[in-house]
Design a protein around this motif. Structure first.
Motif, short mmCIF file in Angstrom:
data_model
loop_
_atom_site.label_atom_id
_atom_site.label_comp_id
_atom_site.label_asym_id
_atom_site.label_seq_id
_atom_site.Cartn_x
_atom_site.Cartn_y
_atom_site.Cartn_z
N GLY A 196 -39.31 3.94 -17.83
CA GLY A 196 -40.48 3.97 -16.96
C GLY A 196 -40.74 2.70 -16.19
N THR A 197 -39.88 1.69 -16.33
CA THR A 197 -40.04 0.46 -15.56
C THR A 197 -39.59 0.68 -14.12
OG1 THR A 197 -39.56 -0.82 -17.54
CG2 THR A 197 -39.44 -1.98 -15.45
N PRO A 198 -40.44 0.40 -13.12
CA PRO A 198 -40.06 0.65 -11.73
C PRO A 198 -38.73 0.01 -11.33
CG PRO A 198 -42.40 0.19 -11.85
CD PRO A 198 -41.85 -0.04 -13.23
N ALA B 232 -35.85 2.32 -12.02
CA ALA B 232 -35.70 3.41 -11.05
C ALA B 232 -35.08 2.90 -9.76
CB ALA B 232 -37.06 4.05 -10.76
N PHE C 31 -45.24 10.50 -14.61
CA PHE C 31 -43.92 9.99 -14.28
C PHE C 31 -43.41 10.47 -12.92
CE2 PHE C 31 -44.19 9.33 -18.77
CZ PHE C 31 -43.39 8.24 -19.05
N PHE D 149 -42.71 7.68 -10.48
CA PHE D 149 -41.52 6.96 -10.93
C PHE D 149 -40.25 7.67 -10.44
CE2 PHE D 149 -38.24 6.21 -14.17
CZ PHE D 149 -38.19 4.83 -14.17
N TYR E 260 -37.31 6.57 -7.50
CA TYR E 260 -35.85 6.68 -7.67
C TYR E 260 -35.22 7.36 -6.46
CZ TYR E 260 -31.60 8.95 -9.62
OH TYR E 260 -30.34 9.43 -9.84
#
Length: 348
Positions: free
Chosen positions: A181-183, A186, A208, A211, A215
């Motif tokens: 989940g860390t930007p 992505a 999410f 997120f 990506y």
């Protein structure tokens, strides 16, 4: 959409230097699980690397090699390979070997890992956590692209036009990035045009969506074909013949697991209301066939993912019940999901 399973190989610690009977039995059970998953038509089975007494899989490639010999069609992956504390050359060689053994069914799911035991174990500095992963991923990708490699980094010895063998049966090994989940994760996956696996372990699934959008937007801005991006969603999972049975069989092991990890990380103890919230509004998939089907389809509506990985939390659940869950997943849940998504695709 591909439907698969991931497992960490939970085990009751033997606490001995040899004669590890619990670990021995758990390995046999894991091979039964992947064999059954193949027989009931699931698409992927992934083994996660850990270096703890409560998980038996520290060398995913070894058990993947054993799985290759007893399965026919199912794709074989890690979930994850802790690339930061591994050597990319050896990692590639091991997975290329699995690919040859399996007639071209091997995949690598690379990640930084949510546990850190492997770093001091293999002599790595946690201060280099991010840079280690960035460097080693770069080297792994280069090895995957070319038989001979020239590469130089800061934290590993350079390679000067050396061949890496064996080469896989596939043209290239699929390399997935596992993220939490860390930007930045992505963005990395999007820029590199790599398939991404998102682990949904807490909160609401719809949280999410930005997120996942990041990506895809990053990949598009980097000039990649977004329509060809592969995205996997992974959630903790257990299915039984009825809801009450699923909850009664699953909850005790889930509570033990979450509280064991929670004590290490300073979390509050898991309560039954929290568990029920995770089942109803969170990503936890525990229930009867229809409840699991509905939740997988709901996630697909949110993310348009190309793969779903059911993370089995087995704990102290009797193995025959775990096998029954895999059977239900493959014979009852998967056919309905495939039919529903085919209908959606034809009418879109």
């Amino acid at each position: 959409m591909e439907l698969g399973i991931s497992t960490f190989g939970e085990v009751k610690p033997d606490g001995v230097s040899g004669k590890a009977f619990n670990a021995h039995q758990r390995m046999k059970e894991l091979l039964e699980e992947v064999k059954l998953a193949d027989e009931v038509g699931l698409d992927v089975f992934a083994f996660g690397e850990h270096h703890r007494p409560d998980f038996v899989i520290s060398a995913p490639e070894v058990i993947l090699g054993a799985a290759a010999a007893i399965t026919k069609n199912i794709k074989l992956s890690s979930s994850v390979t802790v690339l930061s504390s591994a050597d990319p050359v050896r990692t590639f060689q091991n997975f290329a070997t699995v690919d040859l053994l399996s007639d071209g069914r091997a995949e690598i799911m690379a990640g930084r890992g949510s546990f850190i035991e492997s770093f001091p174990l293999f002599g790595y500095d946690l201060n280099d956590y991010d840079e280690l992963f960035t460097e080693k991923l770069d080297l792994l990708i280069k090895i995957n692209q070319s038989e001979k490699v020239s590469w130089k980094g800061k934290l590993r010895a350079p390679i000067d036009n050396k061949g890496v063998y064996p080469r896989p049966l596939q043209e290239k090994l699929p390399i997935w990035l596992a993220v939490g989940g860390t930007p930045a994760s992505a963005i990395r996956a999007g820029k590199l045009n790599l398939p991404m696996t998102v682990a949904l372990l807490g909160g609401r699934a719809d949280q999410f969506v930005p997120f996942v959008n990041l990506y895809r937007e990053t990949a598009k801005n980097a000039g990649h074909d977004v329509s060809k991006l592969q995205l996997a969603i992974s959630s903790q999972f257990y299915v039984a013949d009825n809801e009450q049975r699923a909850v009664e069989e699953f909850y005790p092991s889930y509570e033990i697991l979450m509280n064991r990890v929670g004590r290490e990380r300073g979390w509050s103890p898991l309560s039954r209301p929290q568990f029920e919230y995770m089942r109803s509004d969170g990503p936890l998939m525990v229930g009867n066939e229809q409840q699991v089907i509905d939740k997988i389809l709901y996630q697909h509506q949110l993310f348009n993912n190309t793969r779903f990985l059911a993370q089995l939390v087995t704990g102290y659940i009797p193995h025959k019940n775990v096998l029954r869950a895999i059977e239900l997943y493959g014979t009852k849940v998967a056919p309905v999901i495939r039919k529903e998504l085919n209908v959606v695709a034809k009418t879109a």
